[in-house]
Design an enzyme around this catalytic site. Structure first.
Site, PDB file in Angstrom:
ATOM      1  N   LYS A 359     -13.962  -9.813  -2.235  1.00 25.71           N
ATOM      2  CA  LYS A 359     -12.813  -9.238  -3.082  1.00 25.71           C
ATOM      3  C   LYS A 359     -12.438 -10.157  -4.084  1.00 25.71           C
ATOM      4  CE  LYS A 359      -9.418 -10.234   0.422  1.00 25.71           C
ATOM      5  NZ  LYS A 359      -8.478  -9.546   1.538  1.00 25.71           N
ATOM      6  N   ARG A 453       1.056  -3.434   7.591  1.00 23.43           N
ATOM      7  CA  ARG A 453       0.573  -3.033   6.300  1.00 23.43           C
ATOM      8  C   ARG A 453      -0.035  -1.970   6.239  1.00 23.43           C
ATOM      9  NH1 ARG A 453      -3.012  -7.816   3.462  1.00 23.43           N
ATOM     10  NH2 ARG A 453      -4.564  -6.817   4.859  1.00 23.43           N
ATOM     11  N   HIS A 481      -6.188  -5.747  11.514  1.00 22.32           N
ATOM     12  CA  HIS A 481      -5.961  -7.186  10.948  1.00 22.32           C
ATOM     13  C   HIS A 481      -5.053  -7.834  11.612  1.00 22.32           C
ATOM     14  CE1 HIS A 481      -6.847  -9.764   7.571  1.00 22.32           C
ATOM     15  NE2 HIS A 481      -5.824  -9.718   7.131  1.00 22.32           N
ATOM     16  N   ARG A 540     -14.632 -10.155   9.479  1.00 20.08           N
ATOM     17  CA  ARG A 540     -14.477  -9.891   8.211  1.00 20.08           C
ATOM     18  C   ARG A 540     -14.259 -11.388   7.598  1.00 20.08           C
ATOM     19  NH1 ARG A 540     -11.310  -5.959  10.299  1.00 20.08           N
ATOM     20  NH2 ARG A 540      -9.282  -7.549   9.481  1.00 20.08           N
ATOM     21  N   TYR A 585       5.563 -29.659 -23.562  1.00 18.69           N
ATOM     22  CA  TYR A 585       6.408 -28.798 -23.815  1.00 18.69           C
ATOM     23  C   TYR A 585       7.644 -29.643 -23.133  1.00 18.69           C
ATOM     24  CZ  TYR A 585       3.769 -25.204 -25.867  1.00 18.69           C
ATOM     25  OH  TYR A 585       2.835 -24.352 -26.625  1.00 18.69           O
ATOM     26  N   CYS A 633       0.140 -26.531 -20.030  1.00 19.60           N
ATOM     27  CA  CYS A 633       0.105 -25.485 -20.780  1.00 19.60           C
ATOM     28  C   CYS A 633      -0.726 -24.600 -20.763  1.00 19.60           C
ATOM     29  CB  CYS A 633      -0.309 -26.202 -22.412  1.00 19.60           C
ATOM     30  SG  CYS A 633       0.572 -27.598 -22.908  1.00 19.60           S
ATOM     31  N   ASP A 635      -3.386 -23.447 -22.073  1.00 24.35           N
ATOM     32  CA  ASP A 635      -4.716 -24.135 -22.507  1.00 24.35           C
ATOM     33  C   ASP A 635      -5.473 -25.446 -22.245  1.00 24.35           C
ATOM     34  OD1 ASP A 635      -4.981 -21.349 -23.603  1.00 24.35           O
ATOM     35  OD2 ASP A 635      -4.027 -22.419 -25.568  1.00 24.35           O
TER      36      ASP A 635
HETATM   37  C1  LIG Z   1      -8.710 -10.393   2.557  1.00 21.91           C
HETATM   38  C2  LIG Z   1      -8.980  -9.739   3.929  1.00 21.91           C
HETATM   39  C3  LIG Z   1      -9.946 -10.548   4.915  1.00 21.91           C
HETATM   40  C4  LIG Z   1     -10.490 -11.865   4.654  1.00 21.91           C
HETATM   41  O1  LIG Z   1      -9.552 -12.564   4.971  1.00 21.91           O
HETATM   42  P1  LIG Z   1      -9.841 -14.388   5.091  1.00 21.91           P
HETATM   43  O2  LIG Z   1      -8.617 -14.741   5.727  1.00 21.91           O
HETATM   44  O3  LIG Z   1     -10.045 -14.752   3.645  1.00 21.91           O
HETATM   45  O4  LIG Z   1     -11.150 -14.413   5.861  1.00 21.91           O
HETATM   46  C5  LIG Z   1     -10.087  -9.641   6.066  1.00 21.91           C
HETATM   47  N1  LIG Z   1      -9.540  -8.633   6.199  1.00 21.91           N
HETATM   48  C6  LIG Z   1      -8.861  -7.951   5.495  1.00 21.91           C
HETATM   49  C7  LIG Z   1      -8.161  -6.597   5.864  1.00 21.91           C
HETATM   50  C8  LIG Z   1      -8.427  -8.479   4.270  1.00 21.91           C
HETATM   51  O5  LIG Z   1      -7.619  -7.951   3.462  1.00 21.91           O
END
Ligand SMILES: *Cc1c(COP(=O)(O)O)cnc(C)c1O
Length: 689
Positions: A359, A453, A481, A540, A585, A633, A635
């Site tokens: 992602k 969540r 998760h 994941r 700045y 800044c 850039d």
């Molecule tokens: C982003 C995400 C992950 C990956 O998490 P990491 O800590 O980067 O490995 C896994 N599961 C879900 C649901 C996520 O949103």
């Protein structure tokens, strides 16, 4: 260093040499059959290869380059028509008489058929590809079969009156069926499919199918049924394996090879004329014209020489392409990435597979590139956050499961189905709405085991059972998760344990109740680092894949992972401030002594937090660490290089990565900025090279 082998671009040169062979028949002096085999069988691989490369790159770019390619081809074709006008007059051809046929299909000079064929073929392939390759490839295959009947197999079909008149009508329109309608779309789409087999299977498949194609070609030749000899049944098969082999070898690119091969293609018929002329003037007809091999080599050498000369001249006269490293850029070490994938897969054990989380453009590393690289490592399951991210991967030819972890509006169910994407179900209402769109949607159910969540409350068994009763919802998996797995204190561990228990308890209930969970997964990176092996099908993994932790906190099972990304930028100028002078700045920096400042071409629009200087951040120049000072800044930023000898405009500064013996790790930079690497990396700006 990464090994570089631009196999695709190199093969273009070989293909161009084969095309020259087709038009010069190098072996006729020695053996008519040998020449047939070289020029009408072997060399027939060349043009399909060019078409496949075009299709491959068009599809990688999501077919966004169609307009550009069409314009380029039209321009080249126009130039080529003018270039060959003198030869057309010389040959006494009057292209005006049947200009539509010549212009749209045959080309106004014999090899120029390729340009209209690409232009028409790309339009057809692109429209077909919108229907998905499953539809596009069979349609293009059918067109090819029709073409075959008017080419190598014509002798078989011309005996049937209906077919004979069909093909005669076709030949009024286009003298050959090797054109943009029957020939080009299949190879463009096969290139777009970018099928990759393992190297051994590719080599074996290429060898066997080429042997079959050779037998086919020689057989048809012996029967004397060929009207033209550029299409064979085994040609597409052979091309798929060959291309797969080239993709396997391909690392990096060689732009000059592209240009030279295109020019050789374009110029060689002129060189045939020039070689004949020169041979006549010099009295070398024996070696350069009568001897077919000498003739071929002379034509090849002169067209290559002319092309290289033209390229050199063009780059003198015009600007070379803009370097990615002109200002500020990321470097992605694909070897490190693949190493990490192997290490993680090993750590997961034999039953659990790596689901690569790509992602947010693969945490700033480039999702398509990362996914492709991982595919070669045997990773076939990917997770993204949004529908658009999933489609982008599919358009780039990524296969396997792509799971969308974030919420997708239920109205987009058709698009999920169209791109074969798997959607995470955010709650019961989401699942029901997805199922109500009249399309079968593949999903994984998210269970809320305590993070609160996304997910159906893990204890709400009734809700789960209701979702299983929806016929349009194809539940391929169930996941949850963990929200404290990065912490190893007792309280956090107890909470993680409770999440795991809730998850497995729900799965047990589901199995008992006849709700088949399919693939199950709960660990992310820290779940892999801090938990023992889990009885799951996937983990994941995001941040660990990129070789860094979210921060520098210790984990229970450290793995040998290597950072994948380096971030670099060039020095614009170096200036000296007298004691007491300010810079940037708000004049946030004040020189307490005579100070040399390097102005570095990267800023907050590239993803560098604005307060990095104030927080004590630094960068590497000439292998030494220098403090970033003042306010970052949009850039640029300023670095104090008083202690570093010889910093000059154009030098490369390193913000993440190694420079000589020094290194700045992403974890360190993130910590300095008061965040985690996940945020820092995923915010790297689109402006970076
Ligand atoms: C982003 C995400 C992950 C990956 O998490 P990491 O800590 O980067 O490995 C896994 N599961 C879900 C649901 C996520 O949103």
């Amino acid at each position: 260093m990464r090994r570089s082998l631009p196999a695709l671009d190199g093969a273009r040169l070989a293909a161009a040499a084969l095309v020259v062979a087709i038009h010069t028949s190098p072996l006729t002096t020695y053996s008519a059959l040998g020449d047939f085999y070289l020029t009408r069988v072997l060399a027939r691989l060349a043009v399909p290869f060019f078409l496949m490369v075009s299709g491959y790159f068009l599809a990688r770019g999501g077919w966004k380059g169609v307009g550009r390619l069409e314009r380029k081809m039209a321009l080249l074709y126009g130039a080529a028509i003018l270039l060959y006008l003198p030869l057309n007059f010389y040959r006494g051809l009057d292209p005006v008489s049947d200009w539509p046929r010549l212009l749209l299909f045959d080309g106004t000079f014999y090899h120029l058929w390729y340009f209209p064929a690409v232009m028409l073929g790309v339009l057809i392939a692109w429209q077909l590809a919108r229907l998905g390759l499953r539809v596009a490839l069979p349609v293009a295959g059918l067109l090819y079969l029709v073409g075959l009947g008017g080419d190598s197999y014509y002798g078989f079909l011309s005996g049937v009156p209906a077919l004979e008149s069909f093909y005669q009508a076709l030949f009024q329109l286009s003298s050959y069926t090797r054109n943009g309608l029957f020939f080009a779309p299949l190879f463009l789409l096969l290139g777009a499919a970018g099928v990759r087999f393992g190297p051994r299977l590719s080599a074996l498949g290429a060898a066997l199918s080429f042997a079959a194609m050779s037998a086919e070609g020689l057989w048809l030749h012996s029967l004397d049924v060929q009207r033209h000899d550029s299409m064979y049944v085994f040609l597409p098969v052979c091309m798929v394996f060959l291309f797969s082999l080239l993709l396997h070898w391909n690392r990096g690119e060689c732009r000059p090879a592209r240009e030279v091969s295109a020019l050789v293609y374009l110029l060689h018929p002129w060189c045939i004329v020039l070689v004949r002329g020169a041979a006549e003037v010099l009295g070398w007809e024996g070696a350069l014209v009568t001897n077919s091999l000498g003739h071929y080599l002379a034509v090849l050498a002169s067209s290559a020489g002319l092309s290289v000369g033209f390229c050199l001249l063009r780059h003198r006269l015009l600007l070379p392409p803009l370097s990615r490293r002109a200002r500020a850029w990321r470097e992605v070490d694909e070897n490190a990435l693949r190493h990490n994938a192997r290490v993680l897969q090993r750590a997961l054990g034999p039953r659990c597979r790596l689901m690569a989380v790509v992602k947010a453009d693969a945490y700033g590393h480039g999702a398509v590139r990362v996914a492709r690289s991982l595919e070669r490592e045997g990773v076939h399951t990917f997770a993204v956050a949004t529908l658009a991210e999933g489609i982008a991967l599919r358009r780039a030819g990524i296969r396997g499961v792509i799971l969308i972890l974030g919420w997708t509006p239920p109205e987009e169910a058709a698009r999920l189905a169209r791109w074969h994407l798997t959607q995470a179900v955010a709650d019961e209402a989401h699942g029901k709405a997805l199922a109500a769109q009249g399309r079968t949607v593949h999903v994984h159910l998210a269970l809320d085991t305590g993070m609160h969540r996304l997910g159906i409350p893990a204890d709400d068994h009734e809700a789960i059972a209701r979702l299983y009763r929806l016929p349009r919802l194809k539940i391929d998996g169930v996941f949850s998760h963990l929200c404290l797995s990065d912490r190893t204190d007792d309280a956090a561990q107890a909470f993680t344990q409770s999440q795991l228990e809730r998850f497995y308890r729900t799965l047990d209930w589901m199995r008992a109740a006849g709700c088949r969970p399919g693939r199950v997964h709960i660990q992310a990176s820290y779940g892999v680092w801090n938990l023992p092996e889990q009885p799951c099908h996937y983990a994941r993994v995001g941040i660990a894949l990129y070789g860094v932790g979210s921060d520098r906190s210790p984990v229970r099972q450290p793995l040998d992972l290597r950072p994948v990304l380096s971030l670099r930028a060039r020095v614009a100028t170096v200036r000296t401030l007298a004691e007491g002078e300010g810079a940037g700045y708000g004049l946030a920096f004040r020189a307490e002594r005579e100070t040399r400042l390097a102005v570095v071409s990267i800023g907050y629009a590239d993803g560098i937090p604005r307060d990095l200087g104030a927080r004590g951040g630094g960068l590497l120049l000439h292998g030494q660490r220098c403090p970033i000072v003042g306010r970052v800044c949009m850039d640029q930023l300023l670095a104090d290089v008083t202690e570093v000898e010889g910093v000059r405009p154009g030098d490369t500064a390193t913000l993440i990565g190694r420079d000589g013996g020094a290194e700045i790790r992403a974890e360190e930079l993130a910590e300095t900025c008061g965040t985690i690497t996940n945020e820092l990396l995923s915010r790297l700006g689109a402006r970076l090279g």
